[in-house]
Structure formats: C-alpha cells, structure tokens
Design a protein around this motif. Sequence first.
Motif, short mmCIF file in Angstrom:
data_model
loop_
_atom_site.label_atom_id
_atom_site.label_comp_id
_atom_site.label_asym_id
_atom_site.label_seq_id
_atom_site.Cartn_x
_atom_site.Cartn_y
_atom_site.Cartn_z
N HIS A 85 41.11 -82.17 -43.48
CA HIS A 85 41.90 -81.95 -44.41
C HIS A 85 41.39 -80.65 -44.90
CE1 HIS A 85 42.48 -86.29 -45.05
NE2 HIS A 85 41.58 -86.77 -45.17
N VAL A 110 48.24 -75.95 -49.15
CA VAL A 110 48.89 -76.92 -47.63
C VAL A 110 49.90 -75.87 -47.46
CG1 VAL A 110 50.52 -78.88 -47.03
CG2 VAL A 110 48.72 -78.94 -48.81
N TYR A 147 52.73 -75.31 -44.16
CA TYR A 147 53.57 -76.09 -43.67
C TYR A 147 53.99 -75.23 -42.49
CZ TYR A 147 54.39 -78.98 -47.34
OH TYR A 147 54.46 -80.19 -48.54
N ASP A 161 49.37 -76.25 -41.84
CA ASP A 161 48.35 -78.16 -41.67
C ASP A 161 48.82 -78.92 -41.80
OD1 ASP A 161 45.75 -77.33 -42.68
OD2 ASP A 161 47.11 -76.17 -44.11
N CYS A 162 50.89 -79.01 -41.60
CA CYS A 162 50.92 -80.65 -41.09
C CYS A 162 52.53 -79.68 -41.24
CB CYS A 162 51.11 -81.26 -42.29
SG CYS A 162 51.99 -79.60 -44.45
N LEU A 181 49.44 -83.06 -35.61
CA LEU A 181 49.70 -83.20 -37.26
C LEU A 181 50.29 -84.12 -38.41
CD1 LEU A 181 50.46 -79.27 -36.74
CD2 LEU A 181 47.68 -80.54 -37.59
N PRO A 182 49.66 -84.45 -39.35
CA PRO A 182 50.54 -84.80 -40.35
C PRO A 182 51.99 -84.35 -39.98
CG PRO A 182 48.77 -84.23 -41.75
CD PRO A 182 48.84 -83.39 -40.06
N ALA A 197 47.63 -89.10 -37.29
CA ALA A 197 47.50 -88.38 -38.78
C ALA A 197 49.01 -89.48 -39.23
CB ALA A 197 47.82 -87.15 -38.52
N PHE A 256 53.28 -86.09 -50.50
CA PHE A 256 53.40 -86.07 -48.84
C PHE A 256 52.39 -84.71 -48.82
CE2 PHE A 256 54.28 -83.26 -45.74
CZ PHE A 256 53.74 -84.11 -44.41
N ASN A 257 52.14 -84.41 -50.13
CA ASN A 257 51.62 -83.09 -50.34
C ASN A 257 50.26 -83.50 -50.93
OD1 ASN A 257 50.32 -80.93 -51.14
ND2 ASN A 257 51.53 -79.67 -50.20
N VAL A 265 48.57 -85.11 -47.65
CA VAL A 265 47.91 -84.07 -46.35
C VAL A 265 46.45 -83.48 -47.18
CG1 VAL A 265 48.17 -81.85 -45.73
CG2 VAL A 265 50.26 -83.16 -45.98
N ARG A 266 46.49 -83.37 -47.78
CA ARG A 266 45.17 -82.93 -49.08
C ARG A 266 44.41 -84.20 -49.06
NH1 ARG A 266 46.58 -82.43 -53.81
NH2 ARG A 266 48.48 -82.57 -53.73
#
Length: 383
Positions: free
Chosen positions: A3, A9, A11, A72-73, A96-97, A123, A330-331, A334-335
């Motif tokens: 994470h 985050v 994108y 990160d995603c 990735l996510p 993921a 969703f954020n 990801v965290r």
Amino acid sequence: MNHPTNQSVRYGIIGCGMMGQEHLRNIALLPGASVSCIFEPDDDMATSSLGLAPGARRAGSLAEVVSAADVDCLLIASPNFCHAEQLREIAALRPLPVLLEKPACTSLADARALAELGRHYPAPIWVAMEYRYMPPVARLTEEVHSAQNTGPVTLLSIREHRFPFLVKVGDWNRFNRYTGGTLVEKCCHFFDLMRHMTRSEPVRIYASASVAHNHLDERYADGTPDILDNAYVVVDFASGQRALLELCMFAEGARYQEEISVVGPLGKVECFVPGPGRFWPEHLGEPPVPKVVISPRHPKGPRELDVPVDPTALAAGDHNGSTFYQHQRFNAVVRGQGQVEVGLGDGLAAVLMGLAAQESARTGQAISLREGDFSLKGLLHQD
C-alpha cells in the motif's frame, strides 16, 4: 499488496474521453489523490484531460502508465471493447489495483477469460458501478435490505427514460460489436442493482427490444448503427423475486431519468433520480431534486423525502455525485483501509445478464442463467 506508505494515492489513467474526464474531476476532489500519467490516443481528449490534471503527463502507451514508478493504481475508462485485452496486459506487466469502468467486457469469451484472470490477480479489481452510489439509490437499497417499510421485497422495477447515446470518439458506441449491445453498455448498471438489492442470483431472463428511432439516419464505414434504443427485460431470481427493466433512449423530456420501485407485502418504496444537470433547460429553473417516496399499505399515506446531493460532487459529473463516493471507497481500498464492494465477479455477472438479454431480444426466447452458454454458476465457478 504493497500500500502507498504516505497515504497519498497516485493514479494512472487508461483512456480519458468523456467518462475518464469525469473521473479526473472527481479524483481532484479527493484529499491526497493525484494523477501521474494518462494514456489517451486522441489528441483533443488528451489535451482536455491534461487541463483537468495539470500535474499529469501524457504517456505513449498503456505499458508506460502501468510501469511508471509514480503510479499506485489504475483507472480504465477506455472504450468497452478494449477492457478485456487491457486487463490482460496489465496482469502480465504489473498487477496494480484497478478501477475498471463498466462494462467489464463485451463478449462471453472475454467474460470467461476475465473470470479466470480474476481468480489469480493479486491486487483489487473494482468495477465502476456508479449507480449503486447515487444517494437516492443507496437510500432505496437500505430500504430493500432493512425491509422495514416493505417487508420482504417481491417486485423490483427500474425505469430509465433518457437521452440517446452521446457522441464518443469515433462513434464506437453506435455498434453492438464494440459495446456488447445496449443491454450490456447501458444496462449492466441496472442488472448489478438487481443482484445487489435482491441479494440473489438471476435464473432466467427475457427481453423484448428494438431499434425504433435513434441513429437510423447515420452512416459509418461499419454501416447503419444497430444498437437497441428501447427494451423491456424481465428477470427471475433464485429467491423467487422478480425484476423488470424498462429502457427508453428517446425520452429525455422526462422530469426524472431513473424511477426505481420496490414492493413487498407491507408497502412500496420508490426513488426518483434526475438526469445530468447540464441537460436540464435553464428556462425551467433549478433541476429536480432526487427523492425517495415511502408508500405504506396501512395506513395509506405516501411520504416524500428529498435526497439532495452535495453540490460539489454533483457538479463533478453526470451521475448524481456517485462517481465521487465510489472513488472515496476505491481510494480507501488502495490505501489498505477498505474492502472492494463491487468486484470483478459482480461486473462479469452484470455483463452476462446483459448478453443474455441481448440474445433473448434477438431470438424471442427466454434465456436460462442456470445452464448452457449463459450459466452464471459456470462463469463464476459458484457452488
């Protein structure tokens, strides 16, 4: 899954046309969220997108986005027919996510392939079913699940009376071969809501539909558009519940775009959702406010409840603030601070229902979702 350690985050965006730009406006509202790079082949759309995310850079390929150290995603908002192949490429490069716009794919073959991919993807994959997060629809869902004002819900009806398909880059949304068909492209949201509200799986689907008015005067290299513009779809669920979808894509003069009702032995609850505010005529004043109406059988007396949407979230897109609320969740995933609420299996089930409805409309026959080509258990490997 690793994470982001700084709780921000970053994108990467794959496809940034009309819907992708709505996502950009909503990501900009999230604290600690940013867009690092965007892959968008169309120059005009890319320019518009970079204007909405001034800190981002334009990438020359999907691989460049996926491989970037400052991503990160991923958000996939490319045309429908690109989703399956792009997910496969991401899985091979760097899983990735992913927040994947609906529909997850456009064919039975791709649905089966993605179901297998999803079983091994390390993921989170979240399918963007924005309608779940519209405040009036979320309020209605609470009513269904609590059964306080309805009792066990027997009937679910969704009416969408709306505008025709908008102009997209290359007008790819004019043909079934690129969209999966209207009952996939536009209606997978509603099939997802049916599963979500009933908490049951569909067993049979019947559709009656046609191309009556829209786009018939348009000509392309692929010919005359063949997407449906009106339909009735009836769905039977394993729970004994039944659902109806009524779609009309030449009814934008209506006050509300979506009207959803649920009925049980104690009463009826409805929600009314207006269409995009940018389409509401100025001479009519303020756009309608979403509402929920509770209508008990005893004692009779409907109660209307306004369900206003936060003005900032409302202004950031065409989906009654839902894109923002979806991104918040969703954020958090990801965290490492949340769970996926609409997984790839949910997205594929909605696609399967849409494809079965398209087949029913084509053949005039009810389609079983328990056996044969459209078996939901077979697709999702359910027990």
